[in-house]
Design an enzyme around this catalytic site. Sequence first.
Site, short mmCIF file in Angstrom:
data_model
loop_
_atom_site.label_atom_id
_atom_site.label_comp_id
_atom_site.label_asym_id
_atom_site.label_seq_id
_atom_site.Cartn_x
_atom_site.Cartn_y
_atom_site.Cartn_z
N ARG A 173 0.82 -1.22 0.00
CA ARG A 173 0.00 0.00 0.00
C ARG A 173 0.85 1.27 0.00
O ARG A 173 0.45 2.28 0.58
CB ARG A 173 -0.94 0.04 1.22
CG ARG A 173 -1.96 -1.06 1.28
CD ARG A 173 -3.19 -0.66 0.48
NE ARG A 173 -4.14 -1.73 0.47
CZ ARG A 173 -5.30 -1.70 1.14
NH1 ARG A 173 -5.62 -0.66 1.82
NH2 ARG A 173 -6.11 -2.73 1.08
N ARG A 225 -3.23 6.57 0.89
CA ARG A 225 -3.77 7.76 1.54
C ARG A 225 -2.80 8.51 2.45
O ARG A 225 -3.05 9.66 2.81
CB ARG A 225 -5.02 7.38 2.34
CG ARG A 225 -6.22 7.16 1.45
CD ARG A 225 -7.37 6.57 2.21
NE ARG A 225 -7.08 5.20 2.59
CZ ARG A 225 -7.95 4.40 3.20
NH1 ARG A 225 -9.13 4.85 3.52
NH2 ARG A 225 -7.62 3.15 3.49
N ARG A 284 -7.31 12.77 -4.70
CA ARG A 284 -8.61 12.23 -4.27
C ARG A 284 -9.65 13.32 -4.04
O ARG A 284 -10.83 13.03 -3.95
CB ARG A 284 -8.42 11.38 -3.02
CG ARG A 284 -7.81 10.02 -3.30
CD ARG A 284 -8.83 9.01 -3.83
NE ARG A 284 -9.65 8.50 -2.75
CZ ARG A 284 -10.88 8.90 -2.46
NH1 ARG A 284 -11.49 9.81 -3.18
NH2 ARG A 284 -11.53 8.36 -1.45
N ASP A 288 -6.92 -2.29 -7.35
CA ASP A 288 -7.45 -2.93 -6.15
C ASP A 288 -7.90 -4.35 -6.45
O ASP A 288 -8.38 -4.63 -7.56
CB ASP A 288 -8.63 -2.15 -5.56
CG ASP A 288 -8.87 -2.55 -4.11
OD1 ASP A 288 -8.21 -1.99 -3.22
OD2 ASP A 288 -9.68 -3.47 -3.85
N TYR A 316 -15.27 -11.09 0.50
CA TYR A 316 -15.87 -9.77 0.22
C TYR A 316 -17.18 -9.89 -0.55
O TYR A 316 -18.13 -9.17 -0.29
CB TYR A 316 -14.89 -8.88 -0.56
CG TYR A 316 -13.80 -8.29 0.31
CD1 TYR A 316 -14.05 -7.16 1.09
CD2 TYR A 316 -12.53 -8.84 0.36
CE1 TYR A 316 -13.06 -6.61 1.89
CE2 TYR A 316 -11.54 -8.30 1.15
CZ TYR A 316 -11.81 -7.19 1.92
OH TYR A 316 -10.84 -6.65 2.72
O1 1CP Z 1 0.05 0.91 -2.87
C1 1CP Z 1 -0.47 -0.16 -3.17
O2 1CP Z 1 -0.24 -1.22 -2.58
C2 1CP Z 1 -1.34 -0.10 -4.40
C3 1CP Z 1 -2.42 -0.87 -4.66
C4 1CP Z 1 -3.36 -1.57 -3.69
C5 1CP Z 1 -3.32 -2.92 -3.33
C6 1CP Z 1 -2.20 -3.92 -3.61
C7 1CP Z 1 -4.56 -1.04 -3.14
C8 1CP Z 1 -4.98 0.37 -3.26
N1 1CP Z 1 -5.25 -2.06 -2.55
C9 1CP Z 1 -4.52 -3.21 -2.62
C10 1CP Z 1 -4.85 -4.56 -2.14
C11 1CP Z 1 -6.03 -4.80 -1.34
N2 1CP Z 1 -7.24 -4.14 -1.38
C12 1CP Z 1 -6.15 -5.87 -0.41
C13 1CP Z 1 -5.08 -6.89 -0.11
C14 1CP Z 1 -4.00 -6.36 0.73
C15 1CP Z 1 -4.31 -6.15 2.20
O3 1CP Z 1 -4.61 -7.15 2.86
O4 1CP Z 1 -4.21 -5.03 2.63
C16 1CP Z 1 -7.43 -5.80 0.16
C17 1CP Z 1 -7.99 -6.72 1.23
C18 1CP Z 1 -8.11 -4.72 -0.47
C19 1CP Z 1 -9.53 -4.30 -0.26
C20 1CP Z 1 -9.65 -2.85 0.05
N3 1CP Z 1 -9.42 -1.82 -0.83
C21 1CP Z 1 -9.99 -2.24 1.27
C22 1CP Z 1 -10.46 -3.01 2.47
C23 1CP Z 1 -9.41 -3.42 3.40
C24 1CP Z 1 -10.05 -4.19 4.56
O5 1CP Z 1 -9.47 -4.14 5.64
O6 1CP Z 1 -11.08 -4.86 4.36
C25 1CP Z 1 -9.94 -0.85 1.12
C26 1CP Z 1 -10.21 0.22 2.14
C27 1CP Z 1 -9.55 -0.59 -0.21
C28 1CP Z 1 -9.40 0.72 -0.84
C29 1CP Z 1 -8.04 1.06 -1.32
N4 1CP Z 1 -7.26 0.21 -2.08
C30 1CP Z 1 -6.07 0.87 -2.39
C31 1CP Z 1 -6.14 2.19 -1.80
C32 1CP Z 1 -5.09 3.27 -1.95
C33 1CP Z 1 -7.36 2.28 -1.13
C34 1CP Z 1 -7.90 3.51 -0.40
C35 1CP Z 1 -8.85 4.18 -1.28
C36 1CP Z 1 -9.12 5.61 -0.95
O7 1CP Z 1 -10.07 5.88 -0.18
O8 1CP Z 1 -8.44 6.48 -1.51
#
Ligand code: 1CP
Length: 338
Positions: free
Chosen positions: A22, A26, A35, A71, A146
């Site tokens: 990540r 943010r 954003r 994502d 999910y």
């Molecule tokens: O910087 C990076 O790593 C870029 C890309 C990336 C990746 C690899 C994002 C951007 N998300 C993910 C993977 C991801 N997304 C996972 C697997 C990794 C982990 O376990 O953390 C999961 C479970 C998600 C699902 C997801 N997407 C969530 C839920 C997390 C949870 O606890 O259930 C959320 C909040 C997101 C949104 C998201 N994805 C990525 C970003 C930068 C954001 C935030 C979006 C925003 O509001 O700007």
Amino acid sequence: MSVFVEALQGRNRGRPPIWLMRQAGRYLPKYRELRQKWSFLQLCRQPDLIAEVTMLPIRTFGMDAAIVFSDILLILEALGVGLQFQDATGPLIERPLEKAADVHALPRIQARESLSFVSEGIKLLKQTLSVPLIGFAGAPFTLASYIIEGKTSRSFEKTKRWMYADPASFHQLLDLLTDQVIGMLEMQIEAGVDALQLFDSWAGTLAYPQFCSFSLAYLQKIIQRIKGRVPLILFCKGASSLTTELTSIGPNGISFDWNVSLPALRTVIPSQIAIQGNLDPQLLHAPLNVIRAEAQRLMQGMRGDPRFIFNLGHGILPDTPVEAVRVLVETVQQGESQ
Ligand code: 1CP
């Protein structure tokens, strides 16, 4: 040759490579600025913005690898269940699956067709990026959780009830998701990524027999299909006690969370598998000298390991101070202090 690729090939003789899960997100002021103008999904859908956000952390801190800004849940959007991201609560599936018939009613489409913007973003990045690019996908069990829960969950009640009560249709769902995941990974390979990471973020919540049949078996299927094309790193949060099982399915690397000692794990993980991890993301809220000391401790523990990749044990937290990330990357890239 990049230090990240060398580590995946087992040829790194110097300091370890570092990137952070990540890392494009943010906690970055420039990301928050973007954003203001675009929703998260709008950012994910535009190739030039995918490239811009992916490069933000590389330009700011100089990590040794970039990860495609996207994502894991976009696959679910392509399946037509309705995906939203809400600032306060995270992802929301508008029409979560509730029963076997809902699985059968899913459209027989290839997500990679409607998600071609990911491929376009990767191609743009490959023209300018100076470090290797990591593509990724969510693993079938994590995606299933999910699409059934409809949102972030900590107990996975609906998912587990379905899995225990009707394993046959649960397997059908996992099969369908596995095909989609393989399609997305192949698309990213064809577009030019240098490595892949597979995120089974919630498989660690399963009991052992269910972990084997509902998570591991599908991870294995995916790895077999990708094998020999680009290196694949597996991340199963909370599954560090399942090291034997994870190594048995032949990933090129395994990413661990912070509950385990990486030097101790190295004694049981075959030397041809890279080890990635594993600082506590909360450490980045500590005073800078504590961050330096913990980074040094981890590097010293893994000293001389040609297949060690420095990372956090899970994603960087949104309120992480930028200065902490800068200090962490600098410390690792300067190598061990004598
Ligand atoms: O910087 C990076 O790593 C870029 C890309 C990336 C990746 C690899 C994002 C951007 N998300 C993910 C993977 C991801 N997304 C996972 C697997 C990794 C982990 O376990 O953390 C999961 C479970 C998600 C699902 C997801 N997407 C969530 C839920 C997390 C949870 O606890 O259930 C959320 C909040 C997101 C949104 C998201 N994805 C990525 C970003 C930068 C954001 C935030 C979006 C925003 O509001 O700007």
